[in-house]
Motif scaffolding. Structure first.
Motif, short mmCIF file in Angstrom:
data_model
loop_
_atom_site.label_atom_id
_atom_site.label_comp_id
_atom_site.label_asym_id
_atom_site.label_seq_id
_atom_site.Cartn_x
_atom_site.Cartn_y
_atom_site.Cartn_z
N GLN A 44 -29.20 -0.30 20.30
CA GLN A 44 -28.23 0.70 19.91
C GLN A 44 -27.63 0.27 18.88
O GLN A 44 -27.42 1.49 17.45
CB GLN A 44 -27.12 0.76 20.94
N LEU A 45 -27.54 -0.77 18.35
CA LEU A 45 -26.95 -1.28 17.19
C LEU A 45 -28.00 -1.04 16.05
O LEU A 45 -27.38 -0.61 14.86
CB LEU A 45 -26.65 -2.67 17.04
N THR A 46 -29.15 -1.41 16.35
CA THR A 46 -30.12 -1.31 15.14
C THR A 46 -30.21 0.28 14.83
O THR A 46 -30.32 0.45 13.78
CB THR A 46 -31.42 -1.70 15.60
N GLY A 47 -30.32 1.01 15.94
CA GLY A 47 -30.27 2.54 15.36
C GLY A 47 -29.01 3.11 14.58
O GLY A 47 -29.33 4.07 13.83
N GLU A 82 -27.38 1.34 12.85
CA GLU A 82 -27.57 0.72 11.29
C GLU A 82 -28.70 1.41 10.51
O GLU A 82 -28.24 1.86 9.29
CB GLU A 82 -27.88 -0.69 11.37
N VAL A 83 -29.71 1.95 11.01
CA VAL A 83 -30.66 2.88 10.53
C VAL A 83 -29.89 4.14 10.04
O VAL A 83 -30.36 4.51 8.93
CB VAL A 83 -32.05 2.94 11.36
N SER A 84 -29.19 4.88 11.00
CA SER A 84 -28.70 6.09 10.49
C SER A 84 -27.88 5.90 9.51
O SER A 84 -27.93 6.67 8.46
CB SER A 84 -27.92 6.48 11.93
N LEU A 85 -26.94 4.87 9.48
CA LEU A 85 -25.97 4.72 8.02
C LEU A 85 -26.92 4.54 6.94
O LEU A 85 -26.37 5.28 5.86
CB LEU A 85 -25.23 3.51 8.44
N ALA A 86 -27.99 3.80 6.77
CA ALA A 86 -28.97 3.46 5.65
C ALA A 86 -29.32 4.77 5.28
O ALA A 86 -29.63 5.10 4.24
CB ALA A 86 -30.04 2.50 6.10
N ILE A 87 -29.95 5.56 6.30
CA ILE A 87 -30.58 6.80 5.88
C ILE A 87 -29.49 7.75 5.06
O ILE A 87 -29.94 8.53 4.32
CB ILE A 87 -31.22 7.62 6.95
N ASP A 88 -28.64 7.72 5.87
CA ASP A 88 -27.33 8.73 5.36
C ASP A 88 -27.08 8.20 3.88
O ASP A 88 -26.57 9.27 2.98
CB ASP A 88 -26.06 8.78 6.22
N ALA A 89 -26.92 7.07 3.66
CA ALA A 89 -26.62 6.33 2.29
C ALA A 89 -27.66 6.63 1.36
O ALA A 89 -27.27 6.96 0.06
CB ALA A 89 -26.34 4.98 2.47
#
Length: 335
Positions: A81-84, A86-93
């Protein structure tokens, strides 16, 4: 916020049980510090999984009581859940034009919680239910609903009893067919084969650290593919990550995968090091804890590689080497 590798928990359990243990004083200091609120100990889902690797019920009980006394079942949010997130934040950025402003860590208030349900992101805690267990010949079957009688049983338990059963298991819980109590063993063997295959591939192509690192990044991108598929289309992903350098940059902003990549790089670049079954658990436990805890007491080998890869300074986390490192830290920090 303190996190302990399971090997450190085992050493503390011996210290709790034996007055002449060399770390008996450390146990007392940690117990006082947690009871007074000066230190909080957080569990990972790997801590839960590894308790059940101990076959003897008495051994699990001793270890579980030590864990419960110091942690109060405070836990880090489920690693997947944490990794998902983190990935979402990185893609948004990346969509907004860059990654340099993205915070390295998710808010601790969201990461920390209480109990096994938080640690595994499931009302059933550590239990997962599938149609068929994975074997050497066949993959794991599709998910199925948990047995109604088990759901009912868990719902009737007092919270502390539910947590205890999830941590140490039941009296006969290791003695019936159709249950895989030690998936970390099987997964660890498969994972060792994957890492050694990666090493052989890079050595065959070129003896080049930069190629090795790019190969690891590709492996980590594959690991987050389910999140990428959910968050982006193929065309958008190609636009967002158009080059190997962009892939490196993206993984660098997914803290859990970044820690995994750096630890693998440190290990794989040493041709004399042979991976062990347990290394997968050690690496993922560090990936889970280094970005989100202030102090991490780790397996000695991986603690060394974490500091060699500058992960301690990257995440401003003190990484300690085993029970001895924890004792030295406590001598200065808890007095």
């Amino acid at each position: 916020m303190l996190h302990l590798d399971t090997s450190v928990w085992v050493a503390l359990s011996r210290a709790r049980l034996h007055a002449d243990d060399p770390f008996r004083e450390l146990w007392g200091h940690l117990l006082e510090a947690t009871e007074s609120g000066r230190v909080q100990v957080a569990l990972s889902n790997m801590n839960y999984l590894e308790v059940w690797n101990r076959r003897a019920r008495a051994s699990r009980d001793d270890l579980g009581l030590t864990i419960a006394m110091l942690s109060g079942y405070v836990s880090l949010r489920d690693i997947d859940q944490l990794t998902g997130a983190e990935v979402s934040l990185a893609i948004d950025a990346r969509r907004e034009g860059g990654l340099e402003q993205q915070p390295k860590r998710l808010p601790r208030s969201w990461v920390l919680g209480t109990g096994v349900r938080h640690a595994f992101n499931s009302e059933m805690g550590r239990y997962r239910f599938v149609e068929t267990l994975e074997s050497n010949a066949e993959p794991e079957g599709p998910p199925v609903e948990p047995p109604p009688e088990l759901v009912s049983f868990f719902s009737l338990l007092e919270p502390r009893n539910f947590e205890w059963i999830q941590l140490v298991g039941s009296d006969d819980g290791h003695n019936f067919a159709g249950v895989d109590f030690r998936p970390t063993h099987r997964h660890g063997d498969e994972w060792v084969d994957q890492q050694e295959a990666l090493r052989r591939f890079v050595q065959r192509v070129a003896s080049d650290d930069s190629l090795l690192y790019r190969a690891i990044i590709l492996q980590r991108l594959e690991a987050i593919r389910p999140s990428l598929i959910e968050l982006t289309s193929l065309d958008e992903f190609v636009n967002l990550v158009p080059s190997p350098a962009a892939g490196v940059s993206l993984i660098g902003k997914v803290p859990i995968e970044h820690v995994v990549a750096e630890l693998l790089f440190q290990a794989l670049r040493n041709p004399a090091y042979s991976f062990r079954q347990h290394d997968q658990a050690d690496i993922y436990d560090l990936a889970h804890s280094i970005p989100y805890c202030d102090v991490v007491a780790a397996d000695k080998h991986w603690a060394h590689l974490a500091t060699a890869g500058h992960l301690d300074s990257e995440y401003r986390t003190t990484v300690l080497s085993g029970i001895g490192g924890l004792a030295k830290w406590a001598d200065s920090a808890l007095h």
